[in-house]
Design a protein around this motif. Structure first.
Motif, PDB file in Angstrom:
ATOM      1  N   ALA A   1       3.318  -6.995  -2.880  1.00 36.96           N
ATOM      2  CA  ALA A   1       3.436  -6.042  -3.985  1.00 36.96           C
ATOM      3  C   ALA A   1       2.801  -6.601  -5.251  1.00 36.96           C
ATOM      4  O   ALA A   1       2.169  -5.868  -6.024  1.00 36.96           O
ATOM      5  N   SER A   2       2.926  -7.904  -5.469  1.00 36.04           N
ATOM      6  CA  SER A   2       2.371  -8.533  -6.668  1.00 36.04           C
ATOM      7  C   SER A   2       0.852  -8.572  -6.636  1.00 36.04           C
ATOM      8  O   SER A   2       0.197  -8.385  -7.665  1.00 36.04           O
ATOM      9  N   VAL A   3       0.289  -8.830  -5.477  1.00 35.82           N
ATOM     10  CA  VAL A   3      -1.172  -8.855  -5.336  1.00 35.82           C
ATOM     11  C   VAL A   3      -1.766  -7.492  -5.654  1.00 35.82           C
ATOM     12  O   VAL A   3      -2.778  -7.382  -6.358  1.00 35.82           O
ATOM     13  N   PHE A   4      -1.130  -6.430  -5.168  1.00 35.13           N
ATOM     14  CA  PHE A   4      -1.690  -5.085  -5.313  1.00 35.13           C
ATOM     15  C   PHE A   4      -1.130  -4.314  -6.503  1.00 35.13           C
ATOM     16  O   PHE A   4      -1.443  -3.132  -6.681  1.00 35.13           O
ATOM     17  N   GLY A   5      -0.313  -4.978  -7.315  1.00 39.39           N
ATOM     18  CA  GLY A   5       0.158  -4.340  -8.535  1.00 39.39           C
ATOM     19  C   GLY A   5       1.126  -3.197  -8.317  1.00 39.39           C
ATOM     20  O   GLY A   5       1.168  -2.256  -9.117  1.00 39.39           O
ATOM     21  N   ARG A   6       1.941  -3.255  -7.278  1.00 44.52           N
ATOM     22  CA  ARG A   6       2.900  -2.186  -6.978  1.00 44.52           C
ATOM     23  C   ARG A   6       4.214  -2.471  -7.711  1.00 44.52           C
ATOM     24  O   ARG A   6       5.136  -3.094  -7.188  1.00 44.52           O
ATOM     25  N   LEU A   7       4.292  -2.002  -8.954  1.00 40.89           N
ATOM     26  CA  LEU A   7       5.422  -2.320  -9.819  1.00 40.89           C
ATOM     27  C   LEU A   7       6.751  -1.821  -9.251  1.00 40.89           C
ATOM     28  O   LEU A   7       7.726  -2.579  -9.175  1.00 40.89           O
ATOM     29  N   GLU A   8       6.825  -0.553  -8.885  1.00 40.04           N
ATOM     30  CA  GLU A   8       8.091  -0.001  -8.403  1.00 40.04           C
ATOM     31  C   GLU A   8       8.503  -0.627  -7.085  1.00 40.04           C
ATOM     32  O   GLU A   8       9.700  -0.834  -6.833  1.00 40.04           O
ATOM     33  N   ASN A   9       7.547  -0.939  -6.241  1.00 34.79           N
ATOM     34  CA  ASN A   9       7.880  -1.611  -4.977  1.00 34.79           C
ATOM     35  C   ASN A   9       8.458  -2.996  -5.241  1.00 34.79           C
ATOM     36  O   ASN A   9       9.423  -3.420  -4.608  1.00 34.79           O
TER      37      ASN A   9
ATOM     38  N   HIS B   1       0.793  -1.230   0.000  1.00 36.69           N
ATOM     39  CA  HIS B   1       0.000   0.000   0.000  1.00 36.69           C
ATOM     40  C   HIS B   1       0.829   1.285   0.000  1.00 36.69           C
ATOM     41  O   HIS B   1       0.269   2.365  -0.196  1.00 36.69           O
ATOM     42  N   GLY B   2       2.134   1.168   0.243  1.00 34.12           N
ATOM     43  CA  GLY B   2       2.951   2.363   0.378  1.00 34.12           C
ATOM     44  C   GLY B   2       3.652   2.771  -0.909  1.00 34.12           C
ATOM     45  O   GLY B   2       3.473   2.173  -1.970  1.00 34.12           O
ATOM     46  N   SER B   3       4.482   3.796  -0.791  1.00 28.50           N
ATOM     47  CA  SER B   3       5.229   4.317  -1.933  1.00 28.50           C
ATOM     48  C   SER B   3       6.579   3.623  -2.048  1.00 28.50           C
ATOM     49  O   SER B   3       7.051   2.967  -1.113  1.00 28.50           O
ATOM     50  N   ALA B   4       7.215   3.811  -3.202  1.00 25.32           N
ATOM     51  CA  ALA B   4       8.555   3.265  -3.402  1.00 25.32           C
ATOM     52  C   ALA B   4       9.544   3.897  -2.424  1.00 25.32           C
ATOM     53  O   ALA B   4      10.480   3.236  -1.962  1.00 25.32           O
ATOM     54  N   VAL B   5       9.338   5.152  -2.090  1.00 28.04           N
ATOM     55  CA  VAL B   5      10.213   5.829  -1.131  1.00 28.04           C
ATOM     56  C   VAL B   5      10.151   5.141   0.229  1.00 28.04           C
ATOM     57  O   VAL B   5      11.185   4.920   0.887  1.00 28.04           O
ATOM     58  N   GLN B   6       8.951   4.775   0.656  1.00 30.58           N
ATOM     59  CA  GLN B   6       8.802   4.081   1.941  1.00 30.58           C
ATOM     60  C   GLN B   6       9.492   2.723   1.919  1.00 30.58           C
ATOM     61  O   GLN B   6      10.194   2.345   2.865  1.00 30.58           O
TER      62      GLN B   6
END
Length: 414
Positions: A119-127, A89-94
């Motif tokens: 990250a894969s479940v929620f689609g967070r590519l940069e994370n 749920h967070g940003s790449a910075v976090q």
């Protein structure tokens, strides 16, 4: 030239400073070209002052740096939960700031989920990209919960991304991941679950990466069968274009065409027929695509199958043809279409039941009227117990059909 030394004084690398933008770039080169751990575990110190350089610090020629390698912090459930939450749920910075402590990217949170799976479940590519740079295990399974209230099971990151249709993440993961890994509940691979969900672009990426297009899950279900069952015609076309075998069957003999026909997915049926799917294969109960579509009243599907040359008078195990089944279920327009295509209106099942008898027993007056008045079905045929359509209608109390049949028995006045 910029020199990097180990704390022991041994030289690690000598790099032209103009090739590097900052300390972060140097750390990445040390990881990629000199076998050092990920940059998150590296600290670069000015040789003279022992000051730790920030990742954004610029580099100059002639500098001598010392490389300090850190171990991961002692495992902490709070820290692991924080990383997994940031990954989902967070940003790449976090995520980057937590990895720089440094924290182990493969530890599971309190619910058994790994950061990369999250990250894969929620689609967070940069994370996910950061976690892979930190060398998170791409094959480590973590908890996955399909819906609230359902028990979780363990899945790998590529599978989770494919399930949710995150194409960009699938493209990131597929190069290193096992494309044919299957979850242990039903044996579904990433391609199977993407096809079941109708994620055609995801399926295309997986197929292009070499996923086994015909690998089957429990009970013999393939990606093509599941896509056909759900009516995902675009995904079906992607699979067929990739060479998926169109006539494979489940353990119970159900093919992709049978699935699509049973559910009335006419566009999917069209795609399968254009690919040359066998129209007359039958399941373990002897039901063909035409028999099942007729029984369900899927008029457009029946038409497509007939136009493709499906055999009209094949019978299932109990001897019911498409016409008998359609009549038994009151599908008058399907019955009309089958008769016009040449189906035998007086053919009987194993117990002697004809289409007219089936309609009479079921109380389907519209079908009985069509068969009797338009198709010219023989009203005097009897089943193995000697019962005619009139007998069956009378016993079941279907007065309208009784009247119709009795009226046809009366001689016409000249």
């Amino acid at each position: 030239m910029l020199r990097v030394l180990q704390m022991s004084g041994e030289e690690v690398a000598a790099v032209p400073a103009e090739e590097l933008s900052d300390v972060k770039a140097l750390k990445q080169r040390l990881q990629q070209q000199h076998g050092m751990p990920p940059r998150f575990r590296q600290r670069l110190l000015l040789h003279d002052t022992q000051a730790i350089l920030d990742d954004t610090a610029e580099l100059e020629g002639g500098m001598t740096l010392q490389l300090l390698l850190l171990n991961f912090n002692e495992p902490s459930q709070a820290a692991t939960d924080e990383l997994t939450t940031a990954a989902s749920h967070g940003s790449a910075v976090q995520v980057e700031s937590i990895l720089l402590r440094p924290e182990d990217p493969d530890l599971e949170d309190a619910h058994g989920k790994t950061p990369l799976v999250a990250a894969s479940v929620f689609g967070r590519l940069e994370n996910a990209r950061l976690l892979l740079e930190a060398r998170a295990d791409i094959h480590k399974a973590g908890e996955f919960r399909q819906a609230a209230g359902q028990p979780p099971w363990a899945v790998q990151p590529l599978w989770a991304a494919s399930h949710h249709g995150h194409v960009d993440l699938v493209q990131l993961l597929e190069a290193s991941a096992d494309k044919d890994w299957a979850e242990d509940r039903q044996g579904r691979t990433a391609l199977i679950v993407a096809s079941d969900k109708g994620n055609s672009e995801t399926a295309k990426v997986l197929l292009g990466a070499g996923a086994d297009r015909d690998l089957a899950m429990n009970q013999g279900f393939t990606a093509l069968m599941l896509a056909s069952q759900k009516g995902h015609s675009n995904t079906v076309k992607v699979l067929l274009d990739a060479g998926a075998k169109k006539d494979l069957a489940t353990d119970h003999g159900v093919t992709a065409l049978i699935f699509a026909s049973l559910n009335g997915h006419s566009q999917t049926v069209r795609v399968l027929l254009e690919a040359g799917a066998d129209t007359d294969l039958a399941d373990s109960e002897g039901c063909t695509a035409l028999i099942l579509a007729s029984g369900k009243g899927h008029l457009e599907t029946v038409l497509l199958l007939l136009e493709a040359g499906a055999s009209k008078d094949l019978a299932r195990n109990m001897g019911y043809t498409a016409l008998i089944l359609a009549s038994a279920r009151g599908r008058v327009e399907v019955a009309r279409m089958l008769v016009e295509a040449g189906a035998d209106k007086d053919r009987a099942g194993h117990h002697g039941t004809t289409s007219l008898m089936a309609a009479a027993r079921g109380g389907h007056a519209g079908v009985a009227r069509f068969l009797l008045l338009e198709a010219g079905a023989d009203k005097d045929l009897a089943d193995h117990k000697g019962r005619t359509a009139l007998t069956l209608a009378s016993k079941a109390g279907h007065g309208e059909i009784v009247t119709l049949l009795e009226d046809r028995k009366r001689p016409r006045l000249q």
